[in-house]
Design an enzyme around this catalytic site. Sequence first.
Site, PDB file in Angstrom:
ATOM      1  CG  HIS A 116       6.665  14.988  -6.043  1.00  0.00           C
ATOM      2  ND1 HIS A 116       7.494  15.867  -5.383  1.00  0.00           N
ATOM      3  CD2 HIS A 116       7.328  13.802  -6.100  1.00  0.00           C
ATOM      4  CE1 HIS A 116       8.608  15.241  -5.076  1.00  0.00           C
ATOM      5  NE2 HIS A 116       8.533  13.981  -5.484  1.00  0.00           N
TER       6      HIS A 116
ATOM      7  CG  ASP B 211       7.863   6.110  -7.330  1.00  0.00           C
ATOM      8  OD1 ASP B 211       8.871   5.525  -7.752  1.00  0.00           O
ATOM      9  OD2 ASP B 211       7.858   6.815  -6.314  1.00  0.00           O
TER      10      ASP B 211
HETATM   11  N1  CMC Z   1      -4.823  10.993  -5.268  1.00  0.00           N
HETATM   12  C1  CMC Z   1      -5.879  11.734  -4.881  1.00  0.00           C
HETATM   13  N2  CMC Z   1      -5.802  12.900  -4.216  1.00  0.00           N
HETATM   14  C2  CMC Z   1      -4.587  13.337  -3.899  1.00  0.00           C
HETATM   15  C3  CMC Z   1      -3.418  12.614  -4.246  1.00  0.00           C
HETATM   16  C4  CMC Z   1      -3.561  11.399  -4.955  1.00  0.00           C
HETATM   17  N3  CMC Z   1      -2.491  10.684  -5.313  1.00  0.00           N
HETATM   18  N4  CMC Z   1      -2.322  13.281  -3.811  1.00  0.00           N
HETATM   19  C5  CMC Z   1      -2.778  14.377  -3.189  1.00  0.00           C
HETATM   20  N5  CMC Z   1      -4.141  14.418  -3.253  1.00  0.00           N
HETATM   21  C6  CMC Z   1      -5.022  15.506  -2.759  1.00  0.00           C
HETATM   22  C7  CMC Z   1      -5.124  15.508  -1.258  1.00  0.00           C
HETATM   23  O1  CMC Z   1      -6.223  14.715  -0.826  1.00  0.00           O
HETATM   24  C8  CMC Z   1      -5.312  16.963  -0.962  1.00  0.00           C
HETATM   25  O2  CMC Z   1      -6.642  17.304  -1.295  1.00  0.00           O
HETATM   26  P1  CMC Z   1      -7.420  18.474  -0.470  1.00  0.00           P
HETATM   27  O3  CMC Z   1      -6.672  19.721  -0.772  1.00  0.00           O
HETATM   28  O4  CMC Z   1      -8.797  18.436  -1.013  1.00  0.00           O
HETATM   29  O5  CMC Z   1      -7.347  18.076   0.976  1.00  0.00           O
HETATM   30  C9  CMC Z   1      -4.409  17.661  -1.990  1.00  0.00           C
HETATM   31  O6  CMC Z   1      -4.374  16.744  -3.102  1.00  0.00           O
HETATM   32  C10 CMC Z   1      -2.989  17.947  -1.500  1.00  0.00           C
HETATM   33  O7  CMC Z   1      -2.448  16.725  -1.019  1.00  0.00           O
HETATM   34  P2  CMC Z   1      -1.402  16.589   0.161  1.00  0.00           P
HETATM   35  O8  CMC Z   1      -1.539  15.232   0.762  1.00  0.00           O
HETATM   36  O9  CMC Z   1      -1.536  17.777   1.054  1.00  0.00           O
HETATM   37  O10 CMC Z   1      -0.044  16.697  -0.618  1.00  0.00           O
HETATM   38  P3  CMC Z   1       1.350  16.379  -0.008  1.00  0.00           P
HETATM   39  O11 CMC Z   1       2.311  17.290  -0.670  1.00  0.00           O
HETATM   40  O12 CMC Z   1       1.322  16.353   1.472  1.00  0.00           O
HETATM   41  O13 CMC Z   1       1.585  14.856  -0.466  1.00  0.00           O
HETATM   42  C11 CMC Z   1       2.139  12.961  -1.750  1.00  0.00           C
HETATM   43  C12 CMC Z   1       2.337  14.476  -1.566  1.00  0.00           C
HETATM   44  C13 CMC Z   1       3.144  12.473  -2.808  1.00  0.00           C
HETATM   45  C14 CMC Z   1       2.420  12.213  -0.444  1.00  0.00           C
HETATM   46  C15 CMC Z   1       0.686  12.707  -2.211  1.00  0.00           C
HETATM   47  O14 CMC Z   1       0.434  13.390  -3.432  1.00  0.00           O
HETATM   48  C16 CMC Z   1       0.364  11.224  -2.348  1.00  0.00           C
HETATM   49  O15 CMC Z   1      -0.034  10.583  -1.376  1.00  0.00           O
HETATM   50  N6  CMC Z   1       0.542  10.640  -3.592  1.00  0.00           N
HETATM   51  C17 CMC Z   1       0.378   9.234  -3.787  1.00  0.00           C
HETATM   52  C18 CMC Z   1       1.622   8.495  -3.306  1.00  0.00           C
HETATM   53  C19 CMC Z   1       2.809   8.666  -4.248  1.00  0.00           C
HETATM   54  O16 CMC Z   1       2.683   8.533  -5.453  1.00  0.00           O
HETATM   55  N7  CMC Z   1       3.993   8.947  -3.657  1.00  0.00           N
HETATM   56  C20 CMC Z   1       5.245   9.030  -4.395  1.00  0.00           C
HETATM   57  C21 CMC Z   1       5.857  10.363  -4.374  1.00  0.00           C
HETATM   58  S1  CMC Z   1       7.148  10.481  -5.608  1.00  0.00           S
HETATM   59  C22 CMC Z   1       8.442   9.602  -4.970  1.00  0.00           C
HETATM   60  C23 CMC Z   1       9.337  10.446  -4.150  1.00  0.00           C
HETATM   61  O17 CMC Z   1       9.921  11.417  -4.664  1.00  0.00           O
HETATM   62  O18 CMC Z   1       9.444  10.110  -2.938  1.00  0.00           O
END
Ligand code: CMC
Length: 424
Positions: free
Chosen positions: A302, A359
């Site tokens: 998240h 989710d």
């Molecule tokens: N599985 C594997 N690796 C992950 C995941 C995941 N679900 N989420 C983040 N990472 C890794 C990412 O690859 C990165 O690694 P590195 O530092 O080595 O490059 C690190 O963790 C940080 O990730 P980020 O993409 O910079 O994090 P963010 O804050 O931009 O993204 C997120 C948050 C929710 C979009 C992301 O965690 C994700 O894609 N999760 C899966 C989709 C999901 O479940 N979304 C629902 C969010 S909750 C509903 C809401 O409130 O909207």
Amino acid sequence: MKTAKLTLDDWAVELPVTVGSEGEVGIGIQKLRAQTGAITLDSGYGNTGSCESEITFIDGEKGILRYRGYSIEDLAQNATFLEVAYLLVFGKLPSEDQLSGFNSELTKHSLLHEDMKKFFEGYPPNAPPMSVLSTIVASLSAYYAPGENEAELQLNIVRLLAKLKTVAAFSYKKSIGQPYIYPRNDLGYCADFLHMMFAVPSEDYTVSPLVAKTLDMLLILHADHEQNCSTSTVRMVGSSDANLFASISAGISALSGPLHGGANTAVINMLEKIQADGGNVRKYVELAQDKTSDFRLMGFGHRVYKNFDPRARVIKDLTHSVLEELGVDDPLLDIALKLERIALEEDYFVDRKLYPNVDFYSGILYRAMGIPTNMFTVMFSIGRLPGWIAQWMEMKNDPGKRIYRPRQIYTGPTEQKWVSIDDR
Ligand code: CMC
């Protein structure tokens, strides 16, 4: 007043600091460009406050979520969705009279204009329900006055809250080729929605009180989440003075993406894929860590919660008890639990603070309640609607309101001379 000092080359500027009621600190950069020519750069707005807000407080490190000061755990335990909607939109918990007045207003406005049924007929049967939802909500502004005075606006708020569940249920009925079931005035908000979804004219249908109560709680968990992607979209569109229906329609479109509201659908798709592949959970946990693959564990991580998502805690307990009471034995839940356990043992997830979010479980609950996968994000929209409305109203009533208009750092080519088509 507290200030922050910024130095860069020959500039030294003093920037005003705003401190929120929970001690959050924001450095005001409104005058930075005028004083120095520089802007701040923050792609994805991960560290940018777009507004001051009295609606929702989140502490991502401590796993706190409060609507108007009330904890999500308290609200999920004690309130109804309508009480929470009232709290968000009007700023305080309703008295008994206010709640019953609100309920009867919503009941009165839950019908759709009969002409609007033609819209549903124009869609192909496999139209994504979120596309239908966003377009029908945008179309409401063709039927009702834009809300330029307070009375009109209040009526539009009631209309939207009352009609969204009818639009959602009609879009489902259309997708399965069944006749629309009209709203019923004797049923509560969630029971009415479930009745419109699952009743058929030829049979009596009684809504399970447990399913209605569970849905109520799920909608509460989704009701607001401060400046997330869809809410910021609603504020951004509304900042141009676009009407409420247009702004909420844009929010629904923003929510449809799999990284936002579409995540619970993506979770079920992922669990089904793992199941079809023999249930080898470890293989997928490893794949999620492999930087050469695009695969992510859906429902994990998240932007804001970096220790646990408080909504995920409420919903995890709820999922187990509801599945038990409904007598649902869902192999996907076993896969989900295994996935959670294995992933949380891995340094990759622990180091990056990637925990199950709301989710991860909501999809399993919706499945158990008979809600089809393609309707999950629609359910999220129904839950999020009061939050969107409250945020839109706050934006509109802000005396310092300005149209949202971020800047950029241009990285394209510098000036080029025109080249005629024969010379390219
Ligand atoms: N599985 C594997 N690796 C992950 C995941 C995941 N679900 N989420 C983040 N990472 C890794 C990412 O690859 C990165 O690694 P590195 O530092 O080595 O490059 C690190 O963790 C940080 O990730 P980020 O993409 O910079 O994090 P963010 O804050 O931009 O993204 C997120 C948050 C929710 C979009 C992301 O965690 C994700 O894609 N999760 C899966 C989709 C999901 O479940 N979304 C629902 C969010 S909750 C509903 C809401 O409130 O909207």
